[in-house]
Design a protein around this motif. Structure first.
Motif, PDB file in Angstrom:
ATOM      1  N   GLY A  53     -16.462  10.719   4.239  1.00 56.76           N
ATOM      2  CA  GLY A  53     -15.381   9.830   4.644  1.00 56.76           C
ATOM      3  C   GLY A  53     -15.771   8.734   5.605  1.00 56.76           C
ATOM      4  N   ALA A  54     -16.785   8.958   6.372  1.00 63.59           N
ATOM      5  CA  ALA A  54     -16.949   8.140   7.560  1.00 63.59           C
ATOM      6  C   ALA A  54     -18.045   7.091   7.430  1.00 63.59           C
ATOM      7  N   ASN A  55     -18.090   6.442   6.294  1.00 67.04           N
ATOM      8  CA  ASN A  55     -19.165   5.470   6.114  1.00 67.04           C
ATOM      9  C   ASN A  55     -19.006   4.263   7.028  1.00 67.04           C
ATOM     10  N   GLY A  56     -19.639   4.312   8.138  1.00 68.63           N
ATOM     11  CA  GLY A  56     -19.628   3.139   9.005  1.00 68.63           C
ATOM     12  C   GLY A  56     -18.495   3.108  10.008  1.00 68.63           C
ATOM     13  N   HIS A  57     -17.242   3.238   9.569  1.00 69.29           N
ATOM     14  CA  HIS A  57     -16.180   3.038  10.547  1.00 69.29           C
ATOM     15  C   HIS A  57     -15.960   4.272  11.417  1.00 69.29           C
ATOM     16  N   THR A  58     -15.486   4.014  12.612  1.00 67.46           N
ATOM     17  CA  THR A  58     -15.341   5.091  13.589  1.00 67.46           C
ATOM     18  C   THR A  58     -14.145   5.967  13.238  1.00 67.46           C
ATOM     19  N   VAL A  59     -14.346   7.248  13.373  1.00 70.22           N
ATOM     20  CA  VAL A  59     -13.242   8.175  13.196  1.00 70.22           C
ATOM     21  C   VAL A  59     -12.996   8.869  14.524  1.00 70.22           C
ATOM     22  N   LYS A  60     -11.774   9.379  14.710  1.00 71.02           N
ATOM     23  CA  LYS A  60     -11.402   9.897  16.025  1.00 71.02           C
ATOM     24  C   LYS A  60     -11.973  11.284  16.294  1.00 71.02           C
ATOM     25  N   ALA A  61     -12.453  11.466  17.509  1.00 70.25           N
ATOM     26  CA  ALA A  61     -12.941  12.768  17.948  1.00 70.25           C
ATOM     27  C   ALA A  61     -11.755  13.636  18.362  1.00 70.25           C
ATOM     28  N   LEU A  62     -11.978  14.934  18.367  1.00 66.82           N
ATOM     29  CA  LEU A  62     -10.954  15.847  18.886  1.00 66.82           C
ATOM     30  C   LEU A  62     -10.752  15.535  20.372  1.00 66.82           C
ATOM     31  N   ASP A  63      -9.501  15.321  20.762  1.00 67.26           N
ATOM     32  CA  ASP A  63      -9.219  14.865  22.129  1.00 67.26           C
ATOM     33  C   ASP A  63      -8.048  15.662  22.704  1.00 67.26           C
ATOM     34  N   ALA A  64      -8.383  16.634  23.548  1.00 68.15           N
ATOM     35  CA  ALA A  64      -7.350  17.516  24.117  1.00 68.15           C
ATOM     36  C   ALA A  64      -6.394  16.753  25.031  1.00 68.15           C
ATOM     37  N   SER A  65      -6.849  15.630  25.576  1.00 65.11           N
ATOM     38  CA  SER A  65      -5.981  14.895  26.517  1.00 65.11           C
ATOM     39  C   SER A  65      -4.796  14.246  25.785  1.00 65.11           C
ATOM     40  N   LYS A  66      -4.893  14.159  24.447  1.00 68.30           N
ATOM     41  CA  LYS A  66      -3.803  13.551  23.669  1.00 68.30           C
ATOM     42  C   LYS A  66      -2.729  14.577  23.281  1.00 68.30           C
ATOM     43  N   GLU A 109      -6.596  14.136  14.323  1.00 68.73           N
ATOM     44  CA  GLU A 109      -5.294  13.598  14.711  1.00 68.73           C
ATOM     45  C   GLU A 109      -4.923  14.138  16.086  1.00 68.73           C
ATOM     46  N   THR A 110      -3.680  13.876  16.494  1.00 67.51           N
ATOM     47  CA  THR A 110      -3.226  14.326  17.804  1.00 67.51           C
ATOM     48  C   THR A 110      -3.001  15.835  17.795  1.00 67.51           C
ATOM     49  N   PRO A 111      -3.614  16.565  18.702  1.00 65.13           N
ATOM     50  CA  PRO A 111      -3.316  18.005  18.753  1.00 65.13           C
ATOM     51  C   PRO A 111      -1.877  18.241  19.229  1.00 65.13           C
ATOM     52  N   GLU A 112      -1.272  19.283  18.674  1.00 67.70           N
ATOM     53  CA  GLU A 112       0.133  19.565  19.003  1.00 67.70           C
ATOM     54  C   GLU A 112       0.285  20.979  19.519  1.00 67.70           C
ATOM     55  N   LEU A 113       0.955  21.111  20.653  1.00 68.52           N
ATOM     56  CA  LEU A 113       1.378  22.435  21.124  1.00 68.52           C
ATOM     57  C   LEU A 113       2.836  22.560  20.723  1.00 68.52           C
ATOM     58  N   LYS A 114       3.159  23.597  19.974  1.00 67.08           N
ATOM     59  CA  LYS A 114       4.525  23.705  19.455  1.00 67.08           C
ATOM     60  C   LYS A 114       4.902  25.175  19.262  1.00 67.08           C
ATOM     61  N   PRO A 115       6.184  25.443  18.943  1.00 71.86           N
ATOM     62  CA  PRO A 115       6.591  26.842  18.761  1.00 71.86           C
ATOM     63  C   PRO A 115       5.768  27.528  17.667  1.00 71.86           C
ATOM     64  N   TYR A 116       5.431  28.801  17.887  1.00 74.57           N
ATOM     65  CA  TYR A 116       4.694  29.585  16.906  1.00 74.57           C
ATOM     66  C   TYR A 116       5.499  29.669  15.608  1.00 74.57           C
ATOM     67  N   GLY A 117       4.838  29.476  14.482  1.00 73.50           N
ATOM     68  CA  GLY A 117       5.554  29.559  13.215  1.00 73.50           C
ATOM     69  C   GLY A 117       4.601  29.382  12.050  1.00 73.50           C
ATOM     70  N   PRO A 118       5.151  29.442  10.813  1.00 76.03           N
ATOM     71  CA  PRO A 118       4.283  29.406   9.628  1.00 76.03           C
ATOM     72  C   PRO A 118       3.611  28.051   9.433  1.00 76.03           C
ATOM     73  N   LEU A 119       2.489  28.078   8.733  1.00 77.69           N
ATOM     74  CA  LEU A 119       1.813  26.852   8.334  1.00 77.69           C
ATOM     75  C   LEU A 119       2.282  26.499   6.933  1.00 77.69           C
ATOM     76  N   SER A 120       2.088  25.260   6.564  1.00 73.66           N
ATOM     77  CA  SER A 120       2.421  24.853   5.212  1.00 73.66           C
ATOM     78  C   SER A 120       1.139  24.383   4.522  1.00 73.66           C
ATOM     79  N   LEU A 121       0.872  24.954   3.365  1.00 71.77           N
ATOM     80  CA  LEU A 121      -0.383  24.684   2.646  1.00 71.77           C
ATOM     81  C   LEU A 121      -0.109  24.536   1.164  1.00 71.77           C
ATOM     82  N   MET A 122      -0.859  23.687   0.505  1.00 74.00           N
ATOM     83  CA  MET A 122      -0.768  23.614  -0.952  1.00 74.00           C
ATOM     84  C   MET A 122      -1.543  24.785  -1.563  1.00 74.00           C
ATOM     85  N   PRO A 123      -1.069  25.307  -2.702  1.00 75.36           N
ATOM     86  CA  PRO A 123      -1.815  26.397  -3.358  1.00 75.36           C
ATOM     87  C   PRO A 123      -3.241  25.992  -3.752  1.00 75.36           C
TER      88      PRO A 123
END
Ligand SMILES: *Cc1c(COP(=O)(O)O)cnc(C)c1O
Length: 437
Positions: A53-66, A109-123
């Protein structure tokens, strides 16, 4: 950017006789992993998992401050006592979890702290077909001094990075994962691990999965990191110690050149058949042997230690023996590492700490000659759990505690030191205080 396959094909077309190229042909996994771990720890910018994915252009690092925060209603759930929390067939999690999505083209992307609950995934999600999953396990402790502590979480964060890269999930700076974990326990700690319960703990489970919804065996271009906190039963003191059963001859947990050293889900599912069989015969865990020599490696998903006296011909000294890390068969446990380091520092002169290959035949021989003193399993889940017996091919090797019912003095000493650090009876750099709860 170094990608496993790009590096390989460049090598064969342009510089087929260079020593570097040959080294990569021979040692592709090790060199690709080393490179990416170095990259993640240094000027890491979020890309490279082999998905292009990252040919040349910058992609975002994991950032806990966000981190964004969406709090659950604190009155919606009451905190159960330990026994109730562990009684059912479902893990009881705390109020919150953290999730963070990654895409090859744009990074974390932006990390999210949120209520515990199910994940949604494609089969069709990658993880559901190709086992693109890895995890970690560590605990948060409520100290006798009222403080909340994590134990050596830098080691878990670094190991998680190694595991993710081993299965072509995206890299991240380990310190960012440490910050996310610390924030989550700071939020849920006060309610779920209250000061009125010193000496108790919760279990933290960070995991990462490939979520790209495309069938086809390839490095996923989308992934999800998530972290939950939950109750976990105390497994470290079963009555009479834990009994181990060696694996059946036609089954192996990990192999040289495999991935036994990484905490990837793919290591565990296939082991359950043997574990279930051993349980049905009254044993707690499998002692995994390796190769025709029958090298002792691990006990279930824990590292394994044995205390014996060396043969008279070899000096007869007391030794604490565990399998080595160098052939990458076993998991480099945080508990194992801590036991090894404590033994080297604090048991010097009393016990010799030995990391070496040793076989089940040596164990059987030591038993025959009455040289076995103690044995224990070591890991986050089982903590330090005394072993009372090993069953191997129709024979029982009794460990002294199996006769007395008492945990051996060396096992007790090591366990006591670890607990003192975890619960703040000893101030130690391994016990990392969660200050912002
Ligand atoms: C997690 C695990 C261990 C123990 O590691 P710790 O860091 O001490 O929890 C040992 N062996 C295996 C196979 C494991 O999965």
């Amino acid at each position: 950017m170094v990608s496993l396959f790009v590096a390989g094909s460049k090598v064969s077309s342009s510089s087929s006789f260079s020593p570097v190229a040959r080294a990569q042909d021979v040692d592709l996994t090790a060199s690709a992993l080393e490179h990416r771990i170095a990259e993640a720890n240094g000027k890491f910018n979020g890309h490279t998992n082999g998905a292009n994915g990252a040919n040349g252009h910058t992609v975002k690092a994991l950032d806990a401050s966000k981190l964004t925060v969406q709090l659950a209603d604190p009155t919606a759930r009451e905190v159960p006592d330990e026994a109730t929390a562990n009684a059912g067939d479902e893990t009881t999690c705390t109020d919150h979890m953290i999730t963070c999505k990654w895409r090859a083209a744009t990074g974390w992307e932006t990390p999210e702290l949120k209520p515990y609950g199910p994940l949604s995934l494609m089969p069709t999600a990658s993880v559901l077909h190709y086992a693109t999953e890895c995890f970690e396990g560590l605990k948060v402790f409520r100290g006798y001094d009222g403080k909340l502590r994590l134990f050596r979480l830098d080691l878990n964060a670094r190991r998680m990075l190694m595991s993710t890269l081993r299965i072509s999930l995206p890299g991240f700076e380990p310190e960012e994962l440490e910050k996310l974990i610390t924030t989550l326990v700071a939020v849920d700690g006060p309610k779920w691990l209250p000061r009125e319960r010193p000496g108790s703990f919760l279990y933290i489970r960070p995991a990462m999965i490939g979520t790209q919804s495309q069938l086809g065996v390839q490095a996923p271009k989308e992934a999800l990191l998530f972290i939950t906190v939950s109750f976990m039963p105390r497994l470290d003191a079963p009555v009479g110690g834990i009994k181990l059963h060696t694996n059946p001859e036609d089954m192996v947990r990990a192999w040289v050149g495999g991935f036994g050293y990484a905490k990837v889900g793919a290591n565990y599912g296939p082991s359950l058949l043997a574990t279930a069989e051993a349980r049905a015969r009254g044993f707690g865990q499998i002692l995994w042997l390796y190769g025709p020599e029958g090298y002792c490696t691990e006990a279930g998903a824990s590292n394994f230690f044995i205390v014996w006296r060396a043969k008279e011909s070899e000096g007869g000294q007391l030794q604490l023996v565990t399998a080595p890390l160098d052939d990458k068969l076993i998991l480099d446990g945080v508990t194992r590492r801590s036991v090894v380091e404590l033994a080297r520092k604090r048991l010097r002169g009393e016990v010799e700490m030995v990391e070496r290959k040793y076989t089940i035949d040596e164990v059987v021989e030591a038993d025959r000659e009455g040289r076995i003193v103690e044995a224990f399993a070591a890991g986050t889940a089982y903590f330090i759990c005394a072993v009372s017996m090993i069953h191997h091919r129709g024979k029982d090797v009794q460990i002294p505690m199996g006769k007395t019912g008492e945990i051996g003095p060396l096992t007790a000493k090591l366990k006591g030191w670890m607990m003192d650090i975890m619960y703040g009876n000893e101030q130690h750099e391994w016990g990392v205080v969660v200050s912002k709860e």
